[in-house]
Design an enzyme around this catalytic site. Structure first.
Site: not given
Length: 551
Positions: A401, A527, A529
């Site tokens: 990001c 993102h 994750e």
């Protein structure tokens, strides 16, 4: 104590429950006991038996959602695929169960009150006096039952944030009291408490648990199962004492002892027979219910716990004093390290304190860096210093990001020679706005709010590093940002060796950049994750860790 785990390859048919069952997890004595981990662990065990399960979090704060909260308040802001900014516990739910969550999986007091007030303004209550009971509690119950109303799930496990006795959580506890009678045997309550160990007396003390259960009873709710958090094993006789004073069957008093990793908790709760107790109390015949198939989970935990060699990864960010601010990134690195048979040695580096002068000292022993997300100007120069060092020294680097935007700015400054290159978020007067809000994007953003939130499609360039990592051309990843890579610089970047290897075709926005001459230097606007789970770790993190190991 020798723990045994059921490990088998079962080909049983998925269980189908006629009516959705609702399980509530409350907490007492103190906060931070791990209600979310217990809720997720139970969900995993039921899922491993073939049931369809989803987890929900009720947060008692008055914010409508955690999107505007400073990460130091509640840790990271998790984003669901449908674009809802949610509590970080939803990350635990997804990592444990591998089931996507949505807006309905996280409800705050702010949203409850907002919905009720909006209804009152529309005249939905026909002039009635709007009160906590029944209007607020009815709205809470509606949001709880929403997940089970479509018949998609056999179990809805709802974690109630806060601690029993808090004024903020009273309406939620009252709603549970009402649901207990409305749902009958389709409702079960688990209460998580703490049993402290007094070092001076060398004794475990159950009195706080007794008082916590009593406080719950005073609000009209009787727990069916008690889970006792502890640093020491709780003997059988002490469990019987707790059962006696708390009106709970002895078999339903379980312990959750401290463990080195949260991923061992489902195995420990299986050994404590949490899933068996819950199913029995909810009317299931255990002889007709398949045992939990935890083979893949156990395999992961064994990899995690048995890894000896370390891989040294640094997260460079502005919120590192609170690791929970980067919870999903940390867990994704743990997953990827374990699957690469390595033990994660994590260093958290405050980007505010990083500079050209000290960056080599801070990073020379590191195998790879992650430049973390984070809005605003603070700590940006430190991120640039870290990225320049990684770029020039062939150190594996993943920018997420704002980390990807930082990669773009550093490259524009030090490779393309635009000394004042910046994001208009940081410097609105920059003459080289490498990161900006695109003109063609502004109208789209005005329709949907100020940020790109939730899952968006991305097309990968064939032959690129990320194409080799994902092993497919079209992917979908979650976003949470306002600013984008400025396409006016795309050709210059690519001529200088920074490939724009991932694009959103619909909006023509750059999603991924990678340095073609570098061993592993990738920035992603999204993102990754949020999508990494125990059973299916994210391929970007797997590849990043592998590159760090091979350094």
């Amino acid at each position: 104590m020798l723990l045994k785990y059921v490990i088998r390859d079962t080909n049983f048919k998925k269980n189908k429950v006629k009516e959705t069952k609702y399980i509530f997890v409350t907490g007492g004595v103190t906060s931070s006991l791990g209600k979310g981990i217990i809720a997720a662990s139970l969900g995993k065990l039921l899922q491993a038996r073939g049931f369809k399960v989803t987890n929900q979090k009720l947060d008692p704060y008055i914010n409508v959602d955690p999107g505007t909260l400073n990460p130091y308040e509640h840790g990271e802001c998790y984003v669901t695929v449908d674009g809802h900014e949610a509590d970080l516990d939803l990350g635990h739910y997804e990592r444990f169960l591998g089931v996507e969550t949505h807006k309905a999986n996280n409800v705050t007091t702010g949203r409850i009150y907002q919905n009720v007030i909006n209804k009152e303004r529309r005249g939905d209550f026909l002039g009635k006096t709007v009160q906590i009971i029944p209007h607020i509690t009815d709205e809470i119950k509606r949001n709880i039952k929403l997940l089970g109303s479509k018949g998609e799930f056999d179990f809805v496990i709802t974690e109630i944030g806060g601690t029993v006795g808090d004024i903020e959580s009273l309406p939620y506890i009252e709603s549970v009291r009402q649901l207990r009678w409305e749902l009958g045997k389709n409702c079960l309550i688990i209460h998580l408490t703490y049993v402290p160990y007094l070092a001076a007396a060398k004794e475990l003390k159950t009195k706080p648990t007794q008082h916590s259960v009593k406080a719950l009873q005073e609000q009209g709710v009787q727990a069916d199962v008690l889970v006792l958090r502890t640093e020491h094993n709780i003997p059988v006789e002490m469990r019987k004492k707790v059962a006696l004073f708390c009106n709970v069957e002895p078999s339903a008093v379980l312990q959750s002892i401290d463990v080195p990793t949260i991923y061992r908790v489902p195995m420990n709760m299986q050994a404590e027979k949490l899933d068996e107790v819950v199913l029995t109390k909810m009317g299931f015949d255990l002889t007709q219910t398949p045992e939990a198939d935890m083979a893949k989970w156990v395999e992961f935990v064994e990899k995690l716990e048995n890894a000896k060699e370390e891989v040294r990864i640094a997260i460079v960010g502005k919120y590192v004093q609170l690791p929970d601010a980067y919870k999903s990134i940390i867990e994704s690195l743990i997953h990827a390290s374990a699957y690469n048979n390595k033990k994660l040695k994590l260093e958290l580096i405050l980007s505010d304190k990083l500079s050209e002068e000290n960056v080599e000292k801070k990073l020379k022993h590191i195998d790879g860096i992650v430049v973390a997300p984070g809005f605003g100007q603070r700590g940006m120069e430190g991120k640039f210093a870290a990225l320049k060092y990684a770029r020039q020294n062939n150190l594996p680097a993943l920018g997420i990001c704002m980390g990807m935007q930082s990669m773009s700015i550093e490259f524009a400054r030090n490779v393309l020679g635009y000394a004042d290159a910046n994001s208009t978020e940081i410097d609105s007067s920059t003459t080289h706005n490498v990161v900006d809000i695109m003109e063609e994007q502004k109208n789209i953003l005005d329709l949907g709010g100020s940020m790109r939130l939730g899952a968006y499609q991305c097309k990968l360039k064939k032959g690129s590093k990320v194409y080799d990592i994902y092993k497919k051309e079209n992917i979908s990843e979650r976003h949470r940002h306002r600013y984008e890579f400025n396409n006016a610089y795309k050709d210059e970047f690519e001529k200088a060796g920074m490939s724009c290897s991932g694009m959103n075709e619909q909006s023509n926005l750059v999603e991924i950049i990678e340095l073609t001459s570098h061993k592993w230097y990738v920035g992603v606007q999204f993102h990754p994750e949020y999508s990494s789970t125990v059973v299916n770790p994210h391929p970007l993190f797997i590849s990043f860790i592998k590159a760090a190991i091979d350094k």
